[in-house]
Design a protein around this motif. Structure first.
Motif, mmCIF file in Angstrom:
data_model
loop_
_atom_site.group_PDB
_atom_site.id
_atom_site.type_symbol
_atom_site.label_atom_id
_atom_site.label_comp_id
_atom_site.label_asym_id
_atom_site.label_seq_id
_atom_site.Cartn_x
_atom_site.Cartn_y
_atom_site.Cartn_z
ATOM 1 N N THR A 183 -106.256 -68.135 10.020
ATOM 2 C CA THR A 183 -105.866 -69.540 9.995
ATOM 3 C C THR A 183 -105.292 -69.928 8.646
ATOM 4 O O THR A 183 -104.877 -71.062 8.461
ATOM 5 C CB THR A 183 -107.077 -70.452 10.302
ATOM 6 O OG1 THR A 183 -108.116 -70.177 9.354
ATOM 7 C CG2 THR A 183 -107.591 -70.205 11.694
ATOM 8 N N GLN A 184 -105.284 -69.011 7.705
ATOM 9 C CA GLN A 184 -104.741 -69.285 6.389
ATOM 10 C C GLN A 184 -103.808 -68.151 5.992
ATOM 11 O O GLN A 184 -103.984 -67.016 6.415
ATOM 12 C CB GLN A 184 -105.855 -69.406 5.335
ATOM 13 C CG GLN A 184 -106.752 -70.607 5.534
ATOM 14 C CD GLN A 184 -107.799 -70.676 4.428
ATOM 15 O OE1 GLN A 184 -108.195 -69.669 3.866
ATOM 16 N NE2 GLN A 184 -108.235 -71.882 4.133
ATOM 17 N N VAL A 185 -102.834 -68.506 5.193
ATOM 18 C CA VAL A 185 -101.933 -67.498 4.657
ATOM 19 C C VAL A 185 -102.102 -67.530 3.144
ATOM 20 O O VAL A 185 -101.411 -68.230 2.436
ATOM 21 C CB VAL A 185 -100.469 -67.769 5.052
ATOM 22 C CG1 VAL A 185 -99.569 -66.644 4.553
ATOM 23 C CG2 VAL A 185 -100.338 -67.922 6.550
ATOM 24 N N ASP A 186 -103.069 -66.798 2.665
ATOM 25 C CA ASP A 186 -103.380 -66.742 1.245
ATOM 26 C C ASP A 186 -103.213 -65.308 0.760
ATOM 27 O O ASP A 186 -103.407 -64.362 1.525
ATOM 28 C CB ASP A 186 -104.824 -67.186 0.968
ATOM 29 C CG ASP A 186 -105.024 -68.668 1.255
ATOM 30 O OD1 ASP A 186 -104.089 -69.430 0.991
ATOM 31 O OD2 ASP A 186 -106.095 -69.041 1.750
ATOM 32 N N PRO A 187 -102.853 -65.142 -0.518
ATOM 33 C CA PRO A 187 -102.684 -63.775 -1.029
ATOM 34 C C PRO A 187 -104.020 -63.086 -1.263
ATOM 35 O O PRO A 187 -104.755 -63.422 -2.177
ATOM 36 C CB PRO A 187 -101.929 -63.995 -2.348
ATOM 37 C CG PRO A 187 -102.306 -65.373 -2.772
ATOM 38 C CD PRO A 187 -102.523 -66.158 -1.520
ATOM 39 N N HIS A 188 -104.362 -62.147 -0.392
ATOM 40 C CA HIS A 188 -105.597 -61.381 -0.543
ATOM 41 C C HIS A 188 -105.283 -59.888 -0.520
ATOM 42 O O HIS A 188 -105.734 -59.172 0.369
ATOM 43 C CB HIS A 188 -106.599 -61.728 0.558
ATOM 44 C CG HIS A 188 -107.119 -63.119 0.477
ATOM 45 N ND1 HIS A 188 -107.783 -63.604 -0.626
ATOM 46 C CD2 HIS A 188 -107.060 -64.143 1.368
ATOM 47 C CE1 HIS A 188 -108.120 -64.866 -0.416
ATOM 48 N NE2 HIS A 188 -107.687 -65.223 0.781
ATOM 49 N N PRO A 189 -104.522 -59.401 -1.478
ATOM 50 C CA PRO A 189 -104.219 -57.965 -1.493
ATOM 51 C C PRO A 189 -105.450 -57.102 -1.679
ATOM 52 O O PRO A 189 -105.434 -55.920 -1.313
ATOM 53 C CB PRO A 189 -103.256 -57.825 -2.689
ATOM 54 C CG PRO A 189 -103.500 -59.034 -3.530
ATOM 55 C CD PRO A 189 -103.859 -60.116 -2.577
ATOM 56 N N SER A 190 -106.545 -57.681 -2.194
ATOM 57 C CA SER A 190 -107.759 -56.895 -2.398
ATOM 58 C C SER A 190 -108.348 -56.397 -1.086
ATOM 59 O O SER A 190 -109.153 -55.471 -1.084
ATOM 60 C CB SER A 190 -108.804 -57.706 -3.167
ATOM 61 O OG SER A 190 -109.136 -58.898 -2.473
ATOM 62 N N MET A 191 -107.944 -56.994 0.051
ATOM 63 C CA MET A 191 -108.405 -56.493 1.340
ATOM 64 C C MET A 191 -107.896 -55.078 1.594
ATOM 65 O O MET A 191 -108.481 -54.322 2.357
ATOM 66 C CB MET A 191 -107.931 -57.433 2.466
ATOM 67 C CG MET A 191 -108.510 -58.826 2.384
ATOM 68 S SD MET A 191 -110.306 -58.852 2.599
ATOM 69 C CE MET A 191 -110.436 -58.400 4.313
ATOM 70 N N HIS A 192 -106.803 -54.708 0.955
ATOM 71 C CA HIS A 192 -106.231 -53.371 1.088
ATOM 72 C C HIS A 192 -106.734 -52.414 0.006
ATOM 73 O O HIS A 192 -106.502 -51.214 0.083
ATOM 74 C CB HIS A 192 -104.696 -53.416 0.923
ATOM 75 C CG HIS A 192 -103.954 -54.246 1.901
ATOM 76 N ND1 HIS A 192 -103.165 -53.702 2.897
ATOM 77 C CD2 HIS A 192 -103.834 -55.589 2.036
ATOM 78 C CE1 HIS A 192 -102.601 -54.666 3.591
ATOM 79 N NE2 HIS A 192 -102.979 -55.826 3.081
ATOM 80 N N ALA A 193 -107.352 -52.942 -1.029
ATOM 81 C CA ALA A 193 -107.417 -52.263 -2.328
ATOM 82 C C ALA A 193 -108.101 -50.901 -2.316
ATOM 83 O O ALA A 193 -107.549 -49.924 -2.856
ATOM 84 C CB ALA A 193 -108.089 -53.171 -3.357
ATOM 85 N N LEU A 194 -109.302 -50.788 -1.769
ATOM 86 C CA LEU A 194 -110.041 -49.530 -1.888
ATOM 87 C C LEU A 194 -109.342 -48.369 -1.183
ATOM 88 O O LEU A 194 -109.112 -47.326 -1.805
ATOM 89 C CB LEU A 194 -111.476 -49.693 -1.399
ATOM 90 C CG LEU A 194 -112.364 -48.468 -1.612
ATOM 91 C CD1 LEU A 194 -112.482 -48.106 -3.093
ATOM 92 C CD2 LEU A 194 -113.762 -48.712 -1.030
ATOM 93 N N PRO A 195 -108.978 -48.501 0.100
ATOM 94 C CA PRO A 195 -108.267 -47.375 0.725
ATOM 95 C C PRO A 195 -106.904 -47.132 0.089
ATOM 96 O O PRO A 195 -106.446 -45.984 0.016
ATOM 97 C CB PRO A 195 -108.138 -47.792 2.195
ATOM 98 C CG PRO A 195 -108.347 -49.264 2.201
ATOM 99 C CD PRO A 195 -109.270 -49.574 1.074
ATOM 100 N N PHE A 196 -106.256 -48.191 -0.376
ATOM 101 C CA PHE A 196 -104.940 -48.057 -1.008
ATOM 102 C C PHE A 196 -105.037 -47.172 -2.249
ATOM 103 O O PHE A 196 -104.335 -46.175 -2.381
ATOM 104 C CB PHE A 196 -104.423 -49.444 -1.373
ATOM 105 C CG PHE A 196 -103.066 -49.473 -2.010
ATOM 106 C CD1 PHE A 196 -101.917 -49.426 -1.230
ATOM 107 C CD2 PHE A 196 -102.932 -49.574 -3.381
ATOM 108 C CE1 PHE A 196 -100.654 -49.471 -1.814
ATOM 109 C CE2 PHE A 196 -101.680 -49.616 -3.975
ATOM 110 C CZ PHE A 196 -100.538 -49.563 -3.187
#
Length: 207
Positions: free
Chosen positions: A182-195
């Motif tokens: 429901t929100q469009v916020d920058p959360h690149p940390s959701m990718h961080a560990l596997p990335f």
């Protein structure tokens, strides 16, 4: 080794789901003389992450850096990380300290004076630089509750030899996630560990 404060700030995530993961970075550069023994014998300093978009704030950048540290600790227990009190504050998002360490990204991270200054403070043989891009795309019929948000984190990680200023290893990778939000916020940390784990697994290892 990174301070207890930095380690405590990391998200508690496991790599079990990644054990059989086939993700691999595209390796752009590797010095044939670089060995696993070199990486183990010389400490690595994780630099603050650099985004090409200033919409990614200090808190997200600190979560990204913490995930990079965790990726090394969990994926390569034989590698030692270099740090200092000032460096830890930089990774935790302290803007003044972060700006000081971010100078290593200028001119490809190889400017001798900057390398000498940072090497003296960290006693690191290698710097790990990450240059990142994050974007989101919203797909749906205009109803926010039903929108599908696709987020993409892409970037390049480089290892710089502090003795020569040369980039001895470099790779790039793209991670995409989709879901309902429901929100469009920058959360690149959701990718961080596997990335970041993808890059660490690509570093030279014992055969």
């Amino acid at each position: 080794m990174a301070s207890a404060l930095l380690l405590a700030s990391m998200p508690v995530l496991g790599l079990g789901a990644l054990a059989g993961c086939a993700w691999q970075p595209t390796i752009l550069r590797v010095d044939p003389a670089l060995t696993s023994k070199d990486l183990v014998g010389g400490k690595i300093a994780i630099m603050p992450v650099k985004f090409d978009d200033d919409k990614v704030g200090p808190q997200e950048r600190s979560l990204m850096a913490a995930a990079f540290v965790r990726a090394v600790l969990q994926t390569r227990e034989d590698i030692h990380l270099a740090s200092s009190a000032s460096h830890d504050r930089a990774l935790q998002g302290a803007l003044e300290e972060e700006a000081k360490f971010m100078r290593v990204y200028e001119e490809g991270g190889t400017e001798p004076a900057r390398l000498a200054e940072l090497t003296a403070s960290l006693n690191a043989r290698y710097f790990a630089l990450s240059r990142l891009h994050y974007e989101q795309a919203v797909h749906g019929g205009g109803n926010m509750a039903g929108n599908t948000v696709q987020s993409t984190l892409s970037g390049r990680v480089s290892l710089v030899d502090t003795k020569s200023g040369a980039v001895v290893w470099e790779g790039e990778f793209v991670s995409t996630r989709s879901g309902v939000d429901t929100q469009v916020d920058p959360h690149p940390s959701m990718h961080a560990l596997p990335f970041f784990s993808t890059f660490v697994r690509g570093w030279p290892n014992q055969p």
